[in-house]
Design a protein around this motif. Structure first.
Motif, PDB file in Angstrom:
ATOM      1  N   MET A   1      33.151  22.600   9.567  1.00  0.00           N
ATOM      2  CA  MET A   1      32.919  22.496  10.990  1.00  0.00           C
ATOM      3  C   MET A   1      32.068  21.254  11.244  1.00  0.00           C
ATOM      4  SD  MET A   1      33.671  23.823  13.884  1.00  0.00           S
ATOM      5  CE  MET A   1      34.155  25.517  13.818  1.00  0.00           C
ATOM      6  N   PRO A   2      32.419  20.469  12.217  1.00  0.00           N
ATOM      7  CA  PRO A   2      31.661  19.257  12.482  1.00  0.00           C
ATOM      8  C   PRO A   2      30.244  19.573  12.944  1.00  0.00           C
ATOM      9  CG  PRO A   2      33.315  19.607  14.195  1.00  0.00           C
ATOM     10  CD  PRO A   2      33.521  20.653  13.140  1.00  0.00           C
ATOM     11  N   THR A   3      29.327  18.683  12.561  1.00  0.00           N
ATOM     12  CA  THR A   3      27.939  18.893  12.963  1.00  0.00           C
ATOM     13  C   THR A   3      27.597  18.154  14.243  1.00  0.00           C
ATOM     14  OG1 THR A   3      27.275  17.080  11.533  1.00  0.00           O
ATOM     15  CG2 THR A   3      27.171  19.309  10.612  1.00  0.00           C
ATOM     16  N   ALA A   4      28.237  17.031  14.475  1.00  0.00           N
ATOM     17  CA  ALA A   4      27.960  16.257  15.692  1.00  0.00           C
ATOM     18  C   ALA A   4      29.265  15.733  16.250  1.00  0.00           C
ATOM     19  CB  ALA A   4      27.023  15.101  15.369  1.00  0.00           C
ATOM     20  N   SER A   5      29.358  15.737  17.536  1.00  0.00           N
ATOM     21  CA  SER A   5      30.574  15.266  18.182  1.00  0.00           C
ATOM     22  C   SER A   5      30.554  13.744  18.299  1.00  0.00           C
ATOM     23  CB  SER A   5      30.704  15.901  19.564  1.00  0.00           C
ATOM     24  OG  SER A   5      31.868  15.451  20.193  1.00  0.00           O
ATOM     25  N   ARG A   6      31.639  13.111  17.905  1.00  0.00           N
ATOM     26  CA  ARG A   6      31.800  11.669  18.065  1.00  0.00           C
ATOM     27  C   ARG A   6      32.963  11.458  19.014  1.00  0.00           C
ATOM     28  NH1 ARG A   6      32.975   8.723  12.940  1.00  0.00           N
ATOM     29  NH2 ARG A   6      34.573  10.291  12.858  1.00  0.00           N
ATOM     30  N   ARG A   7      32.740  10.657  20.017  1.00  0.00           N
ATOM     31  CA  ARG A   7      33.793  10.407  20.992  1.00  0.00           C
ATOM     32  C   ARG A   7      34.229   8.963  20.883  1.00  0.00           C
ATOM     33  NH1 ARG A   7      36.985  12.353  24.522  1.00  0.00           N
ATOM     34  NH2 ARG A   7      37.455  11.271  26.438  1.00  0.00           N
ATOM     35  N   ARG A   8      35.483   8.795  20.620  1.00  0.00           N
ATOM     36  CA  ARG A   8      36.082   7.478  20.609  1.00  0.00           C
ATOM     37  C   ARG A   8      36.679   7.270  21.991  1.00  0.00           C
ATOM     38  NH1 ARG A   8      40.853   6.518  16.471  1.00  0.00           N
ATOM     39  NH2 ARG A   8      40.078   8.549  15.994  1.00  0.00           N
ATOM     40  N   GLY A   9      36.617   6.071  22.498  1.00  0.00           N
ATOM     41  CA  GLY A   9      37.184   5.812  23.817  1.00  0.00           C
ATOM     42  C   GLY A   9      38.682   6.035  23.838  1.00  0.00           C
ATOM     43  N   ASP A  10      39.148   6.597  24.911  1.00  0.00           N
ATOM     44  CA  ASP A  10      40.583   6.812  25.050  1.00  0.00           C
ATOM     45  C   ASP A  10      41.288   5.502  25.351  1.00  0.00           C
ATOM     46  OD1 ASP A  10      40.852   9.466  24.476  1.00  0.00           O
ATOM     47  OD2 ASP A  10      40.784  10.142  26.544  1.00  0.00           O
ATOM     48  N   THR A  11      42.426   5.342  24.756  1.00  0.00           N
ATOM     49  CA  THR A  11      43.301   4.220  25.054  1.00  0.00           C
ATOM     50  C   THR A  11      44.268   4.711  26.116  1.00  0.00           C
ATOM     51  OG1 THR A  11      43.142   3.466  22.778  1.00  0.00           O
ATOM     52  CG2 THR A  11      44.972   2.604  24.079  1.00  0.00           C
ATOM     53  N   PRO A  12      44.309   4.047  27.257  1.00  0.00           N
ATOM     54  CA  PRO A  12      45.200   4.534  28.322  1.00  0.00           C
ATOM     55  C   PRO A  12      46.666   4.361  27.935  1.00  0.00           C
ATOM     56  CG  PRO A  12      44.252   2.433  28.929  1.00  0.00           C
ATOM     57  CD  PRO A  12      43.600   2.831  27.636  1.00  0.00           C
ATOM     58  N   PRO A  13      47.561   5.090  28.598  1.00  0.00           N
ATOM     59  CA  PRO A  13      48.991   4.921  28.343  1.00  0.00           C
ATOM     60  C   PRO A  13      49.395   3.458  28.542  1.00  0.00           C
ATOM     61  CG  PRO A  13      48.633   6.818  29.740  1.00  0.00           C
ATOM     62  CD  PRO A  13      47.314   6.107  29.621  1.00  0.00           C
ATOM     63  N   PRO A  14      50.436   3.040  27.854  1.00  0.00           N
ATOM     64  CA  PRO A  14      50.823   1.640  27.918  1.00  0.00           C
ATOM     65  C   PRO A  14      51.401   1.251  29.272  1.00  0.00           C
ATOM     66  CG  PRO A  14      52.496   2.893  26.772  1.00  0.00           C
ATOM     67  CD  PRO A  14      51.342   3.832  27.027  1.00  0.00           C
ATOM     68  N   ARG A  15      51.194   0.017  29.627  1.00  0.00           N
ATOM     69  CA  ARG A  15      51.874  -0.582  30.773  1.00  0.00           C
ATOM     70  C   ARG A  15      53.066  -1.311  30.187  1.00  0.00           C
ATOM     71  NH1 ARG A  15      50.265   2.239  34.827  1.00  0.00           N
ATOM     72  NH2 ARG A  15      48.052   2.097  35.225  1.00  0.00           N
ATOM     73  N   THR A  16      54.220  -0.751  30.385  1.00  0.00           N
ATOM     74  CA  THR A  16      55.415  -1.297  29.763  1.00  0.00           C
ATOM     75  C   THR A  16      56.201  -2.127  30.761  1.00  0.00           C
ATOM     76  OG1 THR A  16      56.697   0.654  30.349  1.00  0.00           O
ATOM     77  CG2 THR A  16      55.588   0.694  28.222  1.00  0.00           C
ATOM     78  N   GLY A  17      57.248  -2.751  30.255  1.00  0.00           N
ATOM     79  CA  GLY A  17      58.154  -3.480  31.132  1.00  0.00           C
ATOM     80  C   GLY A  17      58.881  -2.517  32.047  1.00  0.00           C
ATOM     81  N   GLY A  18      59.707  -3.052  32.907  1.00  0.00           N
ATOM     82  CA  GLY A  18      60.349  -2.238  33.922  1.00  0.00           C
ATOM     83  C   GLY A  18      61.612  -1.511  33.505  1.00  0.00           C
ATOM     84  N   THR A  19      62.149  -1.802  32.334  1.00  0.00           N
ATOM     85  CA  THR A  19      63.396  -1.146  31.959  1.00  0.00           C
ATOM     86  C   THR A  19      63.125   0.206  31.311  1.00  0.00           C
ATOM     87  OG1 THR A  19      63.562  -2.026  29.709  1.00  0.00           O
ATOM     88  CG2 THR A  19      64.440  -3.419  31.510  1.00  0.00           C
ATOM     89  N   GLU A  20      64.148   1.027  31.321  1.00  0.00           N
ATOM     90  CA  GLU A  20      64.038   2.339  30.675  1.00  0.00           C
ATOM     91  C   GLU A  20      63.742   2.189  29.187  1.00  0.00           C
ATOM     92  OE1 GLU A  20      66.652   6.442  30.102  1.00  0.00           O
ATOM     93  OE2 GLU A  20      67.616   4.662  30.937  1.00  0.00           O
ATOM     94  N   ALA A  21      64.429   1.280  28.525  1.00  0.00           N
ATOM     95  CA  ALA A  21      64.223   1.077  27.092  1.00  0.00           C
ATOM     96  C   ALA A  21      62.791   0.629  26.802  1.00  0.00           C
ATOM     97  CB  ALA A  21      65.225   0.061  26.543  1.00  0.00           C
ATOM     98  N   GLU A  22      62.267  -0.286  27.592  1.00  0.00           N
ATOM     99  CA  GLU A  22      60.897  -0.756  27.385  1.00  0.00           C
ATOM    100  C   GLU A  22      59.894   0.371  27.604  1.00  0.00           C
ATOM    101  OE1 GLU A  22      61.220  -5.440  28.698  1.00  0.00           O
ATOM    102  OE2 GLU A  22      61.114  -3.904  30.258  1.00  0.00           O
ATOM    103  N   THR A  23      60.143   1.217  28.577  1.00  0.00           N
ATOM    104  CA  THR A  23      59.254   2.336  28.851  1.00  0.00           C
ATOM    105  C   THR A  23      59.282   3.345  27.703  1.00  0.00           C
ATOM    106  OG1 THR A  23      59.529   2.057  31.226  1.00  0.00           O
ATOM    107  CG2 THR A  23      58.718   4.204  30.476  1.00  0.00           C
TER     108      THR A  23
END
Length: 164
Positions: A1-23
């Motif tokens: 069981m962890p003794t201390a909580s470590r929080r890594r920053g969240d990486t937001p969802p990607p900003r992709t190109g406009g096509t379905e394939a890119e998304t």
């Protein structure tokens, strides 16, 4: 069981190109990077220690996803899916992560040649029709996302680390 909580920053969802394939590819690559990162830096034996009664562990999840990538995009056959959830005792975490990343790279090379999402995925699997590229990408987003969630929980149980 962890003794201390470590929080890594969240990486937001990607900003992709406009096509379905890119998304679709952008979100799949985002999930692939997230799940690989969960296994990095976790010492032995914690990286392969089950966190739940089913035996699920971080290294096993990444090993399994390696097989799913290869089966889906490269046409490799898997005869025992349950066995893919365990990495070999001789496999280091770094080796499993590297194998996963290499499989992703090979899968992306296949996808680079697929201009039509409705076309069947090019793969050599005798006796079985290939799914469409769209189906394969959607399936891999679902599969990788589900196991990334498992990895999030397992990593937090190991050392309290959270975030992507």
């Amino acid at each position: 069981m962890p003794t201390a909580s470590r929080r890594r920053g969240d990486t937001p969802p990607p900003r992709t190109g406009g096509t379905e394939a890119e998304t679709l590819r952008g979100f799949l690559d985002y999930l692939r990077a997230s799940v690989a990162a969960k296994a990095e830096g976790v010492p032995e034996p914690q990286v392969r220690t089950p966190g739940v009664p089913s035996g699920t562990n971080l290294l096993g999840l990444l090993n399994h996803l390696t097989y799913v990538e290869r089966a889906t995009f490269l046409g490799e056959q898997v005869t025992d899916w349950k066995a893919t959830f365990q990495a070999g005792p001789e496999d280091s975490a770094a080796e499993v992560v590297a194998r996963y990343r290499e499989s992703v790279e090979r899968a992306n090379s296949v996808l680079d040649g697929c201009a039509d999402l409705s076309a069947p995925l090019p793969r050599a699997r005798p006796g079985r029709a290939a799914p469409s590229v769209r189906w394969a990408l959607t399936h891999m987003i679902e599969e990788t996302g589900r196991h990334a969630g498992h990895a999030d929980i397992l990593r937090e149980l190991i050392d309290g680390a959270t975030g992507r």
